[in-house]
Each structure stands twice: as structure tokens, then as C-alpha cells.
Design a protein around this motif. Structure first.
Motif, PDB file in Angstrom:
ATOM      1  N   LEU A  42       0.742  -1.323   0.039  1.00 18.51           N
ATOM      2  CA  LEU A  42      -0.073  -0.081   0.221  1.00 18.51           C
ATOM      3  C   LEU A  42       0.777   1.247  -0.082  1.00 18.51           C
ATOM      4  O   LEU A  42       0.546   2.387  -0.699  1.00 18.51           O
ATOM      5  CB  LEU A  42      -0.863   0.058   1.200  1.00 18.51           C
ATOM      6  N   LEU A  43       1.922   1.180   0.864  1.00 24.09           N
ATOM      7  CA  LEU A  43       2.775   2.324   0.899  1.00 24.09           C
ATOM      8  C   LEU A  43       3.602   2.616  -0.447  1.00 24.09           C
ATOM      9  O   LEU A  43       3.823   3.796  -0.960  1.00 24.09           O
ATOM     10  CB  LEU A  43       4.006   2.210   1.832  1.00 24.09           C
ATOM     11  N   GLN A  46       1.300   4.322  -2.744  1.00 20.63           N
ATOM     12  CA  GLN A  46       0.857   5.692  -2.342  1.00 20.63           C
ATOM     13  C   GLN A  46       2.021   6.323  -2.959  1.00 20.63           C
ATOM     14  O   GLN A  46       2.123   7.695  -3.305  1.00 20.63           O
ATOM     15  CB  GLN A  46       1.012   5.808  -0.855  1.00 20.63           C
ATOM     16  N   ARG A  47       3.537   5.919  -3.035  1.00 20.42           N
ATOM     17  CA  ARG A  47       4.620   6.427  -3.331  1.00 20.42           C
ATOM     18  C   ARG A  47       4.682   6.428  -4.698  1.00 20.42           C
ATOM     19  O   ARG A  47       5.782   7.189  -5.278  1.00 20.42           O
ATOM     20  CB  ARG A  47       5.966   5.922  -2.805  1.00 20.42           C
ATOM     21  N   ARG A  49       1.868   6.719  -7.242  1.00 19.71           N
ATOM     22  CA  ARG A  49       0.480   6.931  -7.562  1.00 19.71           C
ATOM     23  C   ARG A  49       0.073   6.680  -8.940  1.00 19.71           C
ATOM     24  O   ARG A  49      -0.697   6.420  -9.391  1.00 19.71           O
ATOM     25  CB  ARG A  49      -0.290   8.035  -6.826  1.00 19.71           C
TER      26      ARG A  49
ATOM     27  N   TYR B  39      -0.540   0.798   9.149  1.00 20.83           N
ATOM     28  CA  TYR B  39      -1.385   0.317   8.008  1.00 20.83           C
ATOM     29  C   TYR B  39      -2.825   0.469   8.027  1.00 20.83           C
ATOM     30  O   TYR B  39      -3.491   1.005   7.273  1.00 20.83           O
ATOM     31  CB  TYR B  39      -1.240  -1.402   8.059  1.00 20.83           C
ATOM     32  N   LEU B  42      -3.259   4.177   6.985  1.00 21.57           N
ATOM     33  CA  LEU B  42      -3.085   4.272   5.388  1.00 21.57           C
ATOM     34  C   LEU B  42      -4.229   3.748   4.678  1.00 21.57           C
ATOM     35  O   LEU B  42      -4.710   4.434   3.705  1.00 21.57           O
ATOM     36  CB  LEU B  42      -1.596   3.806   4.915  1.00 21.57           C
ATOM     37  N   VAL B  54      -3.763  11.282   1.216  1.00 26.09           N
ATOM     38  CA  VAL B  54      -2.405  11.259   1.684  1.00 26.09           C
ATOM     39  C   VAL B  54      -1.508  11.573   0.485  1.00 26.09           C
ATOM     40  O   VAL B  54      -1.515  11.049  -0.547  1.00 26.09           O
ATOM     41  CB  VAL B  54      -2.092   9.686   1.925  1.00 26.09           C
ATOM     42  N   LEU B  55      -0.515  12.459   0.712  1.00 26.75           N
ATOM     43  CA  LEU B  55       0.419  13.005  -0.245  1.00 26.75           C
ATOM     44  C   LEU B  55       1.770  12.656  -0.068  1.00 26.75           C
ATOM     45  O   LEU B  55       2.895  12.568  -0.829  1.00 26.75           O
ATOM     46  CB  LEU B  55       0.323  14.403  -0.497  1.00 26.75           C
ATOM     47  N   ASP B  56       2.149  12.307   1.029  1.00 26.22           N
ATOM     48  CA  ASP B  56       3.439  11.585   1.436  1.00 26.22           C
ATOM     49  C   ASP B  56       3.337  10.898   2.697  1.00 26.22           C
ATOM     50  O   ASP B  56       2.560  11.195   3.495  1.00 26.22           O
ATOM     51  CB  ASP B  56       4.623  12.540   1.494  1.00 26.22           C
ATOM     52  N   VAL B  57       4.143   9.925   2.848  1.00 25.10           N
ATOM     53  CA  VAL B  57       4.436   8.938   4.200  1.00 25.10           C
ATOM     54  C   VAL B  57       5.892   9.035   4.280  1.00 25.10           C
ATOM     55  O   VAL B  57       6.427   8.419   3.483  1.00 25.10           O
ATOM     56  CB  VAL B  57       3.590   7.775   3.994  1.00 25.10           C
TER      57      VAL B  57
END
Lengths: 255, 255
Positions: A42-43, A46-47, A49, B39, B42, B54-57
Motif C-alpha cells: 500500500l505504501l 502511495q509513493r 501513485r 497500516y 493508510l 495522503v500525499l507523502d508518508v
């Protein structure tokens, strides 16, 4: 044909590419991994997209998605791929006997949806004219990694008449949840692609005189990440054999 | 003022709302939780993308975001909130002494970014005219839950002249990464809001004759989820005291 009817036919065993099926409804890439890999996946999405727009995620063990609540994700796609340690070990028409209670399934936007918008804007699609799957290429660009998950950017390519490139960029740009605007227009070498006639997935396609190669981020990036990152177990759709949802393509257009 | 200079001033201790600071650069909501909650957070954000884009993690323990690589997330916001078991326990100007090596930080799009686009389209912003923070309300709508994380949808409200509502919808709709189009126009009661003059966060704002209340999904939804879901520990920004990034607002407009 309504999406439900298409899924019934696939559930009964027809292993065919889904391009053109249940036209007007969004199709999705599928990736299922064991729960302890779900955060990294999932991360990673997100990174990254643009190639990996996640549009739904199931709870562990569930084979039901909000995008088509009546569908069974284990049976309703025409063809699956089963992976162990990053190696392809099976390509079945259902994954009932492979299913595990700890699998989390990711559904990810697909370029078929922006092709709907390109067609509406009268942008010609050469691979469709030629009855072929869209060509896809592993690029030399590495995605931003996330924990154990890493891999190269994969792109799809469509030859577009030079005078229509601007239209194609604008129309697909309004659909950020299904890869959005192209990542590159023109030189394949700039993406590290040596030979357009030798795609890594899908079929090669013949450009017409005056066409320019246009490259979009592709959901197969997730499959390439499975191959590179080697989770102990994973299930994906077979390329071009997508999950047909009940959500209209138009739902993913903004503005 | 460049974003770097704004962050320096906040780092030195000025606890002020960030509206109007480093104009033209995107500001973000911040939420940091222990890694074993990351998790669920997110996934909650994925399932509620309109309030929680979410635009960065960050990686666990890192105080550095790709959105402003020189910034320190522990010091460069003007005001933070520290939470234990869903209860507010501190509101410091930095969180250096609260920081933990297992914290994962989420940076989430903020309505200040689409306000930039509304201003460009000459849509009046009453809270800005009146020198107030935008009013925010907890609605009666429950978000889709994810594991242990659940909570109500929070919205921000702007009174908009009736003849400009369509423009406001269109302009914000082109910015899906910063809450996109409104979730509701008109009746507060339809969202379960009893009294517009009693916002749950921010300030009440005076509508002018002919204004219609327009409601957008709000990033404070994540803070409401912390209050409802009670993770053992969390850090957020204080409402209105955002993280100023190096990314231009315009980067979040599609089309």
C-alpha cells in the motif's frame, strides 16, 4: 453487456482478454498478497501513485470489493497468475484452491478507463484497430521503494497522430485515478526502452505515418514489483485479463 | 516569503496559523502514529480519499518528507498536538521531546490549496475577508473504517454567493488531491450539522445575503479519527497550523 454478465462468463471459465467487454465500466488490475506484506504494497502504491492508483483494498481474507459487491475476486476474472517468491507458478482461470485467509487484495486503476475517454475524443487507438493488446515496457526508471517492495516503472505505449497528442494528454490528464497524463512523449530511449517492437508485456503495435509514441504509467508496475520484491506468495490478474467492476469509467473523470 | 523562510520562523517558535503564509505553496495536515498503527491509518485514508488525500508518508522514525526535503517535521510547524489514547495531552510548538523512533508520519492535502484556485477564479472567501479560520464541523456521516481506525467525516464550510457555486464546484473539482469538489451544497441538516454558528473546529463565519453554505471534506477527519480510535500515541498539527511544503499549489491541479 452488463458487468455482472461478463463476470459470470469469466467465472464459468472463459479465459479471454477483457478489452471491449462491458464497455463503459471500469476494469481493474488485481494484486493479492499475504497480510504481512500489505503495508509495504500500500505504501509502494502511495509513493508511486501514477502507475499504482489504488481504488479499493479488501480486508484480509475477503474476496469482496466495494467496486462490485456481488463479485467473487477468486473466480470472476478470466485469468490469474499465481506467484511464489517472485516466480510465476500457475496461470489458472480461478484461484479458489490457491486462496488463503490472510490475503489482502488491491484493486488498481487501469488504462482501459482512459482509453474510453480517448475514444470519446476521437483519438485513434492503433492496438484496438489492429486487434492487439496494448504494448507494455519495463523502463529504466526505478519506482520509489517502500519497505521490501521495489521495482521498475512499467509503461504502456500508444502511437498517437502528432496533431492529437495534446488532446490525448489533456483528456487522460483529467483521469488521475487511472494513470492520468502520459509520463513521456517521444523518444523511447529516454525511458530506457531499447526496441518498441519488443514489448515486455502485451503485443507490439504498428504505428502509422505521423504517429508519435506516447507512454503512460501502467498498473503492471505492481506485477513487476512482485517479480522484483519476491513476496513468498502473491496472486495477480494475467495482463489484459482484468477485473470488471460495476463502476462507470466516467466516475474516474474529474472536472 | 519562500516556504523555507516561513518554516524557519515557525521553528524558532512563532505559534501562528499558517493561512496566507508562503502563498502559492501547498500546506499539509500532519499525523504521526506508531508503526503498528500505520497500516490501519493508510488504509483508512485510502478508503476515505476525499477527506484524507495522503500525499507523502515517511519511513518509521524519519522526520523528513519528500515534499520539503530540508524541513524537520518535528520542529517546522508552528503548533502541534500530542495525543495519548485519543486524549489531547499537550499542544507544544515543537515535538522533539515527544518524538519516537517508531513514528510514521502522514502528510495529507489541505483545503488552503484549493482556496488558492478559488481566489484565482475570484470566488470570495468570507472567512479570509473576516480574518478568521475556516469553520469545520463533525458530520453525522461515518467514514468507511479500516481495522482499528474509524471516525466521522469532518467538513469545512465556506459561504459562497449563489451565482458562484458552480464555479467553486468546478475549480475545486480539478484538485482531487486536496479534497476535490464539495461533498454537499446547501442544507447543513443533511450532513447532521445542527448549528452553523457553532463549529467544532475553527471560527464561525458571517455569510452575506445571497450566500449558500458549501461543504468540503476536511483533513481534520484524520484528527477526529485519532480521537475516536484512540491509538496509544499520536502527533498532529494544531488545526490551521499546517506544514508548509516546497510544492506549489498548482502541482495539485489536474487538466
Amino acid at each position: 453487456m452488463p458487468p455482472r454478465e461478463a463476470r459470470r462468463i469469466f467465472r464459468e471459465g472463459l479465459a479471454t482478454g477483457t478489452s471491449g467487454w462491458a464497455r463503459g465500466y471500469a476494469q481493474m488490475n488485481l494484486l493479492a498478497v499475504p497480510e504481512d506484506w500489505a503495508y509495504d504494497v500500500l505504501l509502494f502504491a502511495q509513493r508511486n501513485r501514477q502507475p499504482c492508483p489504488v481504488l479499493d483494498v479488501t480486508d484480509a481474507g475477503s474476496a469482496v470489493s466495494a467496486l462490485a459487491p456481488e463479485a467473487d475476486l477468486r473466480t470472476d476474472l478470466p485469468l490469474y497468475r499465481v506467484w511464489q517468491d517472485g516466480m510465476l507458478v500457475d496461470e489458472p482461470t480461478d484461484v479458489v484452491r490457491h486462496w488463503r485467509g490472510d490475503l489482502v487484495t488491491f484493486l488498481v486503476g487501469c488504462s482501459f478507463t482512459f482509453e474510453f475517454a480517448l475514444r470519446q475524443a476521437r483519438v485513434p487507438l492503433r492496438h484496438t484497430e489492429q486487434g492487439r493488446n496494448v504494448p507494455m515496457y519495463v523502463t529504466g526508471r526505478e519506482c520509489r521503494s517502500a519497505g521490501r517492495v521495489h521495482g521498475p516503472l512499467v509503461v504502456s505505449m500508444r502511437p498517437i497522430p502528432e496533431g492529437m497528442v495534446e488532446t490525448a494528454v489533456r483528456v487522460s490528464g483529467l483521469m488521475p485515478d487511472v494513470h492520468g497524463a502520459p509520463v513521456h512523449v517521444g523518444s523511447p530511449a529516454d525511458l530506457g526502452i531499447a526496441d518498441l517492437d519488443a514489448p515486455d508485456f502485451g503485443d507490439s503495435v504498428d504505428a502509422k505515418h505521423g504517429d508519435v509514441p506516447v507512454f503512460w504509467a501502467c498498473g503492471v508496475t505492481l506485477q513487476a514489483a512482485v517479480m522484483a520484491s519476491k513476496p513468498p506468495f502473491a496472486v495477480t490478474h494475467a495482463p489484459g485479463h482484468m477485473f470488471v467492476t460495476d463502476t462507470p469509467d466516467s466516475a474516474y473523470r474529474v472536472g
